[in-house]
Design a protein around this motif. Structure first.
Motif, PDB file in Angstrom:
ATOM      1  N   GLU A  38       6.852 -21.012   3.634  1.00  0.00           N
ATOM      2  CA  GLU A  38       6.026 -20.447   4.416  1.00  0.00           C
ATOM      3  C   GLU A  38       6.646 -19.607   5.877  1.00  0.00           C
ATOM      4  OE1 GLU A  38       1.445 -19.580   6.573  1.00  0.00           O
ATOM      5  OE2 GLU A  38       1.926 -21.771   5.310  1.00  0.00           O
ATOM      6  N   THR A  39       7.474 -19.721   6.412  1.00  0.00           N
ATOM      7  CA  THR A  39       8.343 -18.877   7.661  1.00  0.00           C
ATOM      8  C   THR A  39       9.308 -18.749   7.407  1.00  0.00           C
ATOM      9  OG1 THR A  39       8.819 -20.840   8.689  1.00  0.00           O
ATOM     10  CG2 THR A  39       6.624 -20.475   9.030  1.00  0.00           C
ATOM     11  N   ILE A  63       5.542 -25.701   5.640  1.00  0.00           N
ATOM     12  CA  ILE A  63       6.340 -25.093   6.525  1.00  0.00           C
ATOM     13  C   ILE A  63       7.474 -24.218   6.430  1.00  0.00           C
ATOM     14  CG2 ILE A  63       6.923 -24.496   8.992  1.00  0.00           C
ATOM     15  CD1 ILE A  63       5.087 -27.052   9.462  1.00  0.00           C
ATOM     16  N   ARG A 110       4.346 -19.742  11.521  1.00  0.00           N
ATOM     17  CA  ARG A 110       3.385 -19.970  11.158  1.00  0.00           C
ATOM     18  C   ARG A 110       2.111 -19.601  11.570  1.00  0.00           C
ATOM     19  NH1 ARG A 110       1.185 -25.781   8.297  1.00  0.00           N
ATOM     20  NH2 ARG A 110       1.252 -25.144   6.303  1.00  0.00           N
ATOM     21  N   MET A 126      -3.462 -26.434  10.363  1.00  0.00           N
ATOM     22  CA  MET A 126      -1.705 -26.673  10.714  1.00  0.00           C
ATOM     23  C   MET A 126      -2.100 -28.122  11.525  1.00  0.00           C
ATOM     24  SD  MET A 126      -1.811 -22.857  12.560  1.00  0.00           S
ATOM     25  CE  MET A 126       0.192 -22.999  13.090  1.00  0.00           C
ATOM     26  N   TRP A 177       6.127 -30.084   5.934  1.00  0.00           N
ATOM     27  CA  TRP A 177       6.941 -29.328   6.493  1.00  0.00           C
ATOM     28  C   TRP A 177       7.716 -28.362   4.887  1.00  0.00           C
ATOM     29  CZ3 TRP A 177       7.641 -27.897  11.029  1.00  0.00           C
ATOM     30  CH2 TRP A 177       6.868 -28.257  12.350  1.00  0.00           C
ATOM     31  N   MET A 227       6.307 -23.514  14.063  1.00  0.00           N
ATOM     32  CA  MET A 227       4.336 -23.556  14.171  1.00  0.00           C
ATOM     33  C   MET A 227       4.017 -22.187  15.296  1.00  0.00           C
ATOM     34  SD  MET A 227       3.786 -26.322  13.554  1.00  0.00           S
ATOM     35  CE  MET A 227       1.849 -26.208  13.530  1.00  0.00           C
ATOM     36  N   GLU A 270       0.617 -30.509  11.997  1.00  0.00           N
ATOM     37  CA  GLU A 270       1.641 -31.298  12.037  1.00  0.00           C
ATOM     38  C   GLU A 270       1.422 -31.726  13.652  1.00  0.00           C
ATOM     39  OE1 GLU A 270       1.556 -29.326   8.206  1.00  0.00           O
ATOM     40  OE2 GLU A 270       1.326 -28.451  10.372  1.00  0.00           O
TER      41      GLU A 270
END
Length: 227
Positions: A221-222, A218, A74, A150, A215, A71, A152
């Motif tokens: 992306e990360t 995520i 991100r 965001m 997820w 998190m 999650e």
């Protein structure tokens, strides 16, 4: 790396094919928490402060590949500032590091930093999730602060091997719901900042499938992988 390859690299089973949802237990958001010496009272203020430091700010986590780590990664990618990741061995040491100024910020749950926040040794700016934390209604969501998507949170549920008799699943589900909705458990969940996920097995399955899709995004992306 695809989600399936990423998952199977960490475990020898397929989480969709090999398990069946029995009952949801509880969930909670992650908070963006900073050292109170930082002159920021809002998420936007913190981002502006971080951007003014081209050498980067220190980002704490409870370990590489943890929920808080992903998190935080991100968030910094979307906010556009530089950071230095400092993984700690568990929540208490990571939270303590932020309170002492060794690290500047962390994404963590409500329970770990609660006492530090009440003592004003930490400052919570915003939260993941679709709504504000019931225990901290003064803390806005990240979407309210200009970071949509965001949503999650962290959740726990009961699962069994695929193929369990429906009668068994329904019996355990009923017992789990009875326990979750008891006054004592509700009180304890309130104290810990948790919200129960009582409901039928299908509700837990649908909740998980939506979360799984989030997820996947995520991880892509990360680029974060498990430790």
């Amino acid at each position: 790396m695809s989600w399936r390859r990423w998952c199977c690299a960490a475990s020898p089973y397929d989480p969709v094919r090999d398990f069946v949802a029995i009952a949801g237990l509880y969930h909670y958001p992650m908070l963006l928490i900073i050292n109170p010496a930082i002159p920021a009272r809002t998420t936007a203020g913190f981002v502006a402060w971080a951007k003014a430091r081209p050498q980067g700010v220190n980002m704490a986590s409870v370990g590489i590949g943890s929920v808080g780590h992903m998190m935080a990664e991100r968030f910094h990618l979307r906010a556009g500032f530089q950071r230095v990741h400092i993984p700690y061995r568990g929540g208490p040491s990571a939270v303590l590091a932020v309170s002492q100024g060794e690290s500047d910020y962390i994404f963590d749950n409500i329970g770990n930093p609660g006492a530090f926040m009440r003592e004003r040794r930490l400052r919570g700016l915003s939260a993941t999730g679709r709504s504000r934390p019931r225990q901290m209604p003064e803390v806005p969501t990240l979407a309210e602060e200009g970071f949509p998507g965001m949503n999650e949170d962290v959740w726990f549920g009961l699962w069994g091997a695929a193929g369990l008799p429906r009668s068994f699943v329904e019996k355990i589900n009923a017992e789990a719901n009875r326990w979750l909705l008891s006054p004592e458990i509700r009180r304890r969940m309130d104290e810990a900042g948790h919200e129960n996920l009582a409901g039928p097995p299908e509700a837990m399955h649908d909740y998980w499938m939506e979360d799984r899709r989030n997820w996947v995004d995520i991880v892509r992306e990360t680029g974060v992988t498990v430790e």
